[in-house]
Design an enzyme around this catalytic site. Structure first.
Site, PDB file in Angstrom:
ATOM      1  N   LYS A  51       9.762  21.564  15.983  1.00  0.00           N
ATOM      2  CA  LYS A  51       9.668  20.097  15.921  1.00  0.00           C
ATOM      3  C   LYS A  51       9.855  19.519  14.512  1.00  0.00           C
ATOM      4  O   LYS A  51      10.282  18.377  14.367  1.00  0.00           O
ATOM      5  CB  LYS A  51       8.321  19.638  16.489  1.00  0.00           C
ATOM      6  CG  LYS A  51       8.093  20.014  17.957  1.00  0.00           C
ATOM      7  CD  LYS A  51       8.811  19.096  18.918  1.00  0.00           C
ATOM      8  CE  LYS A  51       8.563  19.472  20.378  1.00  0.00           C
ATOM      9  NZ  LYS A  51       9.417  18.718  21.314  1.00  0.00           N
ATOM     10  N   GLU A  60       4.998   9.839  19.798  1.00  0.00           N
ATOM     11  CA  GLU A  60       4.218  10.342  20.917  1.00  0.00           C
ATOM     12  C   GLU A  60       4.109  11.850  20.738  1.00  0.00           C
ATOM     13  O   GLU A  60       4.893  12.449  20.010  1.00  0.00           O
ATOM     14  CB  GLU A  60       4.935  10.051  22.235  1.00  0.00           C
ATOM     15  CG  GLU A  60       6.033  11.058  22.614  1.00  0.00           C
ATOM     16  CD  GLU A  60       7.185  11.118  21.619  1.00  0.00           C
ATOM     17  OE1 GLU A  60       7.398  10.122  20.897  1.00  0.00           O
ATOM     18  OE2 GLU A  60       7.868  12.162  21.558  1.00  0.00           O
ATOM     19  N   SER A  89      10.316  28.993  20.154  1.00  0.00           N
ATOM     20  CA  SER A  89      10.261  27.639  19.601  1.00  0.00           C
ATOM     21  C   SER A  89       8.986  27.349  18.820  1.00  0.00           C
ATOM     22  O   SER A  89       8.965  26.475  17.960  1.00  0.00           O
ATOM     23  CB  SER A  89      10.429  26.603  20.712  1.00  0.00           C
ATOM     24  OG  SER A  89       9.440  26.783  21.713  1.00  0.00           O
TER      25      SER A  89
HETATM   26  C1  LIG Z   1       6.563  25.082  20.676  1.00  0.00           C
HETATM   27  C2  LIG Z   1       7.200  24.087  21.586  1.00  0.00           C
HETATM   28  N1  LIG Z   1       8.274  24.460  22.294  1.00  0.00           N
HETATM   29  C3  LIG Z   1       8.875  23.624  23.149  1.00  0.00           C
HETATM   30  C4  LIG Z   1       8.398  22.346  23.371  1.00  0.00           C
HETATM   31  C5  LIG Z   1       9.082  21.487  24.393  1.00  0.00           C
HETATM   32  O1  LIG Z   1       9.833  20.442  23.862  1.00  0.00           O
HETATM   33  P1  LIG Z   1      11.421  20.507  23.829  1.00  0.00           P
HETATM   34  O2  LIG Z   1      11.881  20.747  25.217  1.00  0.00           O
HETATM   35  O3  LIG Z   1      11.801  19.170  23.323  1.00  0.00           O
HETATM   36  O4  LIG Z   1      11.816  21.591  22.924  1.00  0.00           O
HETATM   37  C6  LIG Z   1       7.294  21.906  22.640  1.00  0.00           C
HETATM   38  C7  LIG Z   1       6.785  20.538  22.829  1.00  0.00           C
HETATM   39  O5  LIG Z   1       5.746  20.147  22.459  1.00  0.00           O
HETATM   40  C8  LIG Z   1       6.677  22.813  21.731  1.00  0.00           C
HETATM   41  O6  LIG Z   1       5.605  22.443  21.038  1.00  0.00           O
END
Ligand SMILES: Cc1ncc(COP(=O)(O)O)c(C=O)c1O
Lengths: 269, 405
Positions: free
Chosen positions: B90, B112, B379
């Site tokens: 993020k 948000e 992620s």
């Molecule tokens: C570690 C992590 N991965 C994935 C997501 C999902 O969001 P996005 O689909 O935008 O990657 C989030 C959302 O809070 C997150 O914190």
């Protein structure tokens, strides 16, 4: 060309130099039968046009008062179909123009063509979808205007001249002028941006202009009525519906409408 | 293959700009400001410097040898977004947009957050750049991501609990949009996923495309070839589109997005938009939406707050419809198991969201040959989810627990 009920109403009022009182209520709050009676009370009090709100689960343009009304209406099981039935019931007794006021998704889900046809059938006169920009509105406008109903869009204090001209082109019936940035809800003062915005918009359209968002008192209605063709009142009625128990609400709402209409009229004197 | 949106922000029929008129001119302004900075060398250099020296890019590409050998199929590589400052991908987008906001002269930032990672990233970027920050968060998410609430406050942000609706991400976005509609002159809305009205899905993708761009180069260096499959979890879709973007023209790379299967297939128990939803409009964009027959937005559930949302980002809807990417879902229990497997086999404790992507790799790798390669976007890291892991893995949390060795 046949005039829509909305255009006809504005013509009649303009001939008498009267601003329209446009009243918003959420359909199904506190219940479908009460909505029919509330609309009748509004009309007795002097409302000229009704905006009938179809509740939506995620009303991003609404403040707490209309949000709560939407929740209450959805909790009673309100659907697009049931709002159409309410409109049909109103139409049995009244010729007051009705604009369906809602968000895009419920309308899209129902289907533009199907809804336009049903709306025409039950006696609805136009649509206003808060989150539908004119850029995305082509098929919706074609469906609604195609059956001879009106499409009302919003202009806002943030709208550039280019956008005022563009939005006005997609409107029929009237143009809804949002008086200030923000969500729906009563305000203590009419925004100073209203008069210049109305004046500027007149350069781009000859349609009647209704001003709303935040108007709740007779003196505010007077101020708006002096420059605009219509005064929209929503949250103030909805709050009264929320706080007034039983059938008492009908007299209260009628008095409120009368007071607001008198206020709007006094703006023309 | 053309994936760039058209001038109106449409990916095929999806995306677009479905917002109240009040926001239309501000979105046009935002788009112009963003497009100008896209080719502005000074801006890009400043962002690149922050990504490198503040956030920790490039992130490593890690070959998970023990896990791959145990599964006996494809080699599994992880793109280590979990190692970034603040603990998830993020921050890429938060830094980019915060710099943009500053350039636009906006001193008040709103955002948000679901899992709290975007909120923490935004609070962090605002602290760094001296901007005022308010974060909307559903009360249910505040409860389950308590640690991140405190981190935001520690960085000087105001966290506003949202009590409407399901008290999760959807309601937090609605509340942020109400704030934006009201304070649009002074306020920048720093949206945290590849969602919302144009130009957000484009801009958020661009700020995250470094994930796939780096991974592509790293993979070519390490293996001399591209992966056969790239997997990412999909909430709104930012980490997934960030990974996928570089590989979209490489048709040999299968793209797999993993949505939250939650507790089951019933509406309200999951956030699997493709299998359970239909095209509709929410929060400014047209895409696959979980909704009832009357067009009311459905409730969702996921063990991971970051995947618990009713609409999927519009570019994913497009990639789905043209058949370029495949979307599957993974339920809560399977994601938990995958998190345990990755932790014990590799010492990597994933975020609950990322665990959904890991779970899919655990299914796919054994079905593939040992010469094949799976790239998984890790992620985020699991620190924020320790309470959820403890709650759901009670046997590990007891002092009589028997270790693996
Ligand atoms: C570690 C992590 N991965 C994935 C997501 C999902 O969001 P996005 O689909 O935008 O990657 C989030 C959302 O809070 C997150 O914190």
């Amino acid at each position: 060309m046949i005039l829509t009920r909305i255009s006809q109403r504005f013509n009649e009022l303009q001939a008498k130099n009267e601003p329209a009182l446009i009243a918003y209520v959420t359909a199904g709050d506190p219940g479908p039968e009460m909505t029919v009676e509330i609309v009748a009370a509004l009309e007795r009090g002097g409302a000229d046009i009704i905006e009938l709100g179809v509740p939506f689960s995620d009303p991003i343009a609404d403040g707490p008062v209309i949000m709560r009304a939407s929740e209450r209406a959805l909790a009673t099981g309100m659907t697009v179909e049931k709002v159409l039935e309410i409109a049909q019931e109103i139409r049995k007794h009244s010729q007051i123009p009705i604009v369906l006021f809602t968000y895009l998704n419920p309308v899209m889900r129902y289907g533009f063509d199907k809804l336009a046809a049903r709306a025409k059938e039950v006696g609805i006169d136009g649509f206003l979808l808060t989150d539908l920009s004119v850029e995305e509105a082509e098929s919706f406008v074609a469906a609604v205007q195609g059956v001879g109903l009106d499409t009302v869009f919003l202009v806002a204090p943030t709208s550039t001249d280019r956008r005022l001209e563009l939005v006005a082109k997609y409107c029929s019936g009237f143009v809804y002028v949002v008086s200030r940035t923000g969500v729906t809800g009563e305000q203590s003062q009419v925004s100073s941006s209203v008069a210049p915005l109305v004046e500027k918009l007149r350069k781009f359209t000859s349609l009647p202009l209704g001003v709303g968002f935040g108007i709740s008192s007779a003196s505010q209605a007077a101020e708006v009525g002096s420059v605009a063709d219509g005064v929209v009142v929503g949250s103030a009625f909805v709050r009264t519906i929320e706080s007034t128990p039983g059938r008492e609400v009908l007299d209260t709402i009628e008095r409120m409408a009368r007071d607001l209409k008198q206020g709007a009229l006094s703006g023309r004197r | 293959m053309l994936t760039v949106p058209d001038a109106g922000g449409h990916f095929g029929p999806y995306g677009g700009r479905y917002v109240p008129e009040v926001l239309m001119s501000p979105l046009e302004e935002l788009e112009q400001a963003y497009l100008a900075l896209k080719t502005d060398a000074a801006f890009q250099n400043e962002l690149a410097d922050l990504l490198k020296n503040y956030a920790g890019r490039p992130t490593p590409l890690y070959y998970a040898k023990r896990l791959s050998e145990k599964l006996g199929g494809a080699k599994i590589y992880f793109k280590r977004e979990d190692l970034l400052h603040t603990g998830a991908h993020k921050i890429n987008n938060a830094l980019g947009q915060a710099l943009l906001a500053r350039k636009m002269g906006k001193k008040r930032i709103i955002a948000e957050t679901g899992a709290g990672q975007h909120g923490v990233a935004t609070a962090t970027a605002c602290a760094l750049l001296g901007l005022q920050c308010r974060v909307y968060m559903g009360e249910e998410d505040m409860r389950r991501q308590r640690l991140n609430v405190f981190r935001m406050r520690l960085c000087g942000a105001e966290v506003v609990g949202v009590t409407n609706g399901s008290r999760t991400l959807k309601d937090a976005i609605s509340e942020a949009m109400r704030d934006w509609v009201t304070n649009v002159d002074t306020t920048y809305y720093l949206l945290g996923s590849a969602l919302g009205a144009h130009p957000y899905p484009l801009m958020v993708r661009d700020f995250h495309r470094c994930i796939g761009d780096e991974a592509r180069v790293q993979m070519l260096e390490r293996e001399g070839r591209l992966p056969d499959m790239a997997i990412a979890c999909v909430g709104g879709g930012s980490n997934a589109i960030g990974l996928f973007h570089a590989f979209v023209p490489d048709l040999s790379v299968k793209l797999v997005g993993v949505e939250a299967g939650g507790k089951g297939k019933k509406t309200g128990e999951h956030a699997a938009r493709f299998s359970g939803g239909a095209p509709g409009v929410l929060h400014g964009a047209y895409s696959y939406l979980l909704q009832d027959n009357d067009g009311q937005v459905a409730l969702t559930h996921s063990i991971s707050a970051g995947l618990d949302y009713a609409l999927i980002g519009p570019e994913h809807a497009h990639l789905h419809d043209i058949g370029r990417a495949e979307y599957v879902d993974c339920d809560d229990a399977t994601a938990l198991k995958a998190a345990v497997e990755l932790s014990t086999m590799e010492g990597l404790i994933p975020a609950m969201e990322s665990a959904h992507a890991v779970a899919e790799a655990l299914v796919r790798a054994p079905q593939m040959g040992t010469h094949e390669i799976v790239l998984v976007n890790l992620s985020g890291r699991g620190d924020k989810d320790i309470d959820i892991y403890r709650e759901n893995l009670k046997e590990l949390d007891s002092d009589s627990h028997q270790p693996a060795f």
